[in-house]
Write an enzyme that holds these catalytic residues in place. Structure first.
Site, mmCIF file in Angstrom:
data_model
loop_
_atom_site.group_PDB
_atom_site.id
_atom_site.type_symbol
_atom_site.label_atom_id
_atom_site.label_comp_id
_atom_site.label_asym_id
_atom_site.label_seq_id
_atom_site.Cartn_x
_atom_site.Cartn_y
_atom_site.Cartn_z
ATOM 1 N N ARG A 128 0.822 -1.223 0.000
ATOM 2 C CA ARG A 128 0.000 0.000 0.000
ATOM 3 C C ARG A 128 0.850 1.265 0.000
ATOM 4 N NH1 ARG A 128 -3.409 -3.518 3.941
ATOM 5 N NH2 ARG A 128 -1.297 -3.844 4.665
ATOM 6 N N ARG A 149 7.800 -9.036 -4.303
ATOM 7 C CA ARG A 149 7.683 -10.495 -4.360
ATOM 8 C C ARG A 149 6.688 -10.907 -5.443
ATOM 9 N NH1 ARG A 149 6.686 -12.000 1.751
ATOM 10 N NH2 ARG A 149 5.625 -10.039 1.441
ATOM 11 N N ALA A 158 11.510 1.696 5.686
ATOM 12 C CA ALA A 158 10.852 0.418 5.981
ATOM 13 C C ALA A 158 11.232 -0.078 7.376
ATOM 14 C CB ALA A 158 11.201 -0.583 4.900
ATOM 15 N N ARG A 159 12.367 -0.705 7.495
ATOM 16 C CA ARG A 159 12.856 -1.201 8.786
ATOM 17 C C ARG A 159 14.372 -1.232 8.755
ATOM 18 N NH1 ARG A 159 8.851 -0.401 10.858
ATOM 19 N NH2 ARG A 159 7.468 -1.733 12.062
ATOM 20 N N GLU A 208 18.158 0.347 16.102
ATOM 21 C CA GLU A 208 17.707 1.640 16.595
ATOM 22 C C GLU A 208 17.125 1.502 18.008
ATOM 23 O OE1 GLU A 208 14.852 2.208 13.295
ATOM 24 O OE2 GLU A 208 13.248 2.219 14.802
ATOM 25 N N HIS A 257 12.752 7.511 12.975
ATOM 26 C CA HIS A 257 11.596 6.622 12.795
ATOM 27 C C HIS A 257 10.270 7.379 12.986
ATOM 28 C CE1 HIS A 257 10.379 2.103 12.978
ATOM 29 N NE2 HIS A 257 9.410 2.823 12.441
HETATM 30 C C1 GLV Z 1 6.169 1.880 11.717
HETATM 31 O O1 GLV Z 1 7.307 1.678 11.487
HETATM 32 C C2 GLV Z 1 5.111 0.961 11.412
HETATM 33 O O2 GLV Z 1 5.395 -0.202 11.082
HETATM 34 O O3 GLV Z 1 3.947 1.350 11.515
#
Ligand code: GLV
Length: 331
Positions: free
Chosen positions: A157, A179, A239-240, A269, A287
């Site tokens: 999304r 993917r 993202a992460r 983090e 973040h």
């Molecule tokens: C933030 O990083 C989330 O996954 O909503």
């Protein structure tokens, strides 16, 4: 009999606490310190549900140590802090907060692309340090955003919302890798073309990462991938942490292997790789991609509604492991 009890592991908006209090005894962590694993298990004793954040690791050991726990509702769309298979085996429902943060997070992703391409942090530091004493034609000349090629790795999304901004707002050519390929109607609406990962790395002027973190996506961007990017390219991670090898990125930025990076998330983090703090060509944020007041409130409210809906009707709003409903879920 009193109301069942739940835990909110961090500080949330007071109206969210009030909303939950209509149904539950609410233990909330207004000190807002991250609970250690032992503190978390202790605070979860006697609780049927919890609102959690990405800092709370919830795995099979937590589920076993908290036998009354029936639902964990993450206040985040990402849920790599949950061991979902272990929670499913234990019969604990897990939920997240999709949709409510999509557009806000895409706005921030786009802001980071722009700030990185146009060297906003680097030039602001220069100005604040009093080093601006004359205008120069090539001063902080960055990379073009409009009309350039936007590469998106991970096309859920949020990736799609970023694609729309780039294609429709900035006349960018949008390419993506995921993917699974999007259906033709969505591709056409996002004006995005599917490419393999090597093509994405090779052709993107600005590459943005919007994929979930998993064992599979660990270090999806490391030295070998950065080496395939254009030397003029920028890389943005909203993202992460862990999707990018931060040490390899810091090294590449130092060597000018790519032009710049924009990072909202980091490996380990809130610690940040020390070399990222010293290279100039990186925009760093803590973040905050979903952090508008409206969206953070909507995320907390959705997590609360998941707990209320599941524990009062058995029907959560946005379950992650819906497969356990009706078979194997803790009663
Ligand atoms: C933030 O990083 C989330 O996954 O909503």
């Amino acid at each position: 009999m009193g109301k069942p009890a739940i835990l909110i592991t961090r500080k949330v908006f007071p109206d969210v606490v009030e909303h939950l209090r209509q149904h539950f005894e609410v233990d909330h962590n207004d000190a807002d310190e991250v609970l250690s694993p032992a503190q978390l298990v202790e605070r979860l004793q006697g609780k049927v549900g919890a609102l959690t954040t990405g800092s709370d690791r919830i795995d099979g050991a937590v589920a076993a140590a908290c036998p009354g726990l029936r639902i964990v509702a993450n206040i985040a769309v990402g849920y790599n802090n949950f061991d979902v298979p272990a929670l499913s085996s234990a019969g604990v429902l897990a939920t997240n907060t999709p949709d409510v943060l999509t557009e806000t997070t895409a706005d921030f992703g786009f802001a980071l692309v722009m700030a990185t391409a146009r060297r906003m942090t680097e030039s602001e530091i220069f100005l604040r340090e009093g080093r601006w004493n004359r205008w120069a034609l090539d001063m902080f000349a960055g990379a073009e955003v409009h009309g350039s090629t936007l590469g998106i790795l991970g096309m859920g999304r949020i990736g799609q919302a970023i694609a729309r901004r780039g294609a429709h707002g900035f006349g960018m050519k949008v390419i993506y890798h995921n993917r699974s390929r999007l259906d033709a109607a969505t591709e056409s609406e996002c004006k995005a073309s599917y490419v393999d990962k090597a093509t994405l790395l090779r052709e993107a002027d600005h590459l943005i990462l919007v994929l979930p973190y998993s064992a599979e996506s660990h270090h999806a961007i490391g030295a070998a991938e950065i080496a395939q990017m254009k030397p003029t390219a920028t890389l943005v991670n909203i993202a992460r942490g862990g999707i990018v090898d931060d040490a390899a990125l810091a090294q590449a930025l130092k060597q000018g292997r790519i032009a710049a990076a924009g990072l909202d998330v980091f490996e380990g983090e809130p610690k940040v790789h020390p070399d990222l703090l010293t290279v100039p060509n990186v925009v760093l944020t803590p973040h905050i991609a979903s952090a508008t007041i409206g969206t953070r409130r909507a995320m907390a409210m959705l997590a609360a509604d998941n707990v209320i809906a599941y524990l009062t009707t058995g029907q959560p709003r946005t379950p992650i492991n819906a497969d356990i409903l009706g078979k194997g879920a803790r009663a």
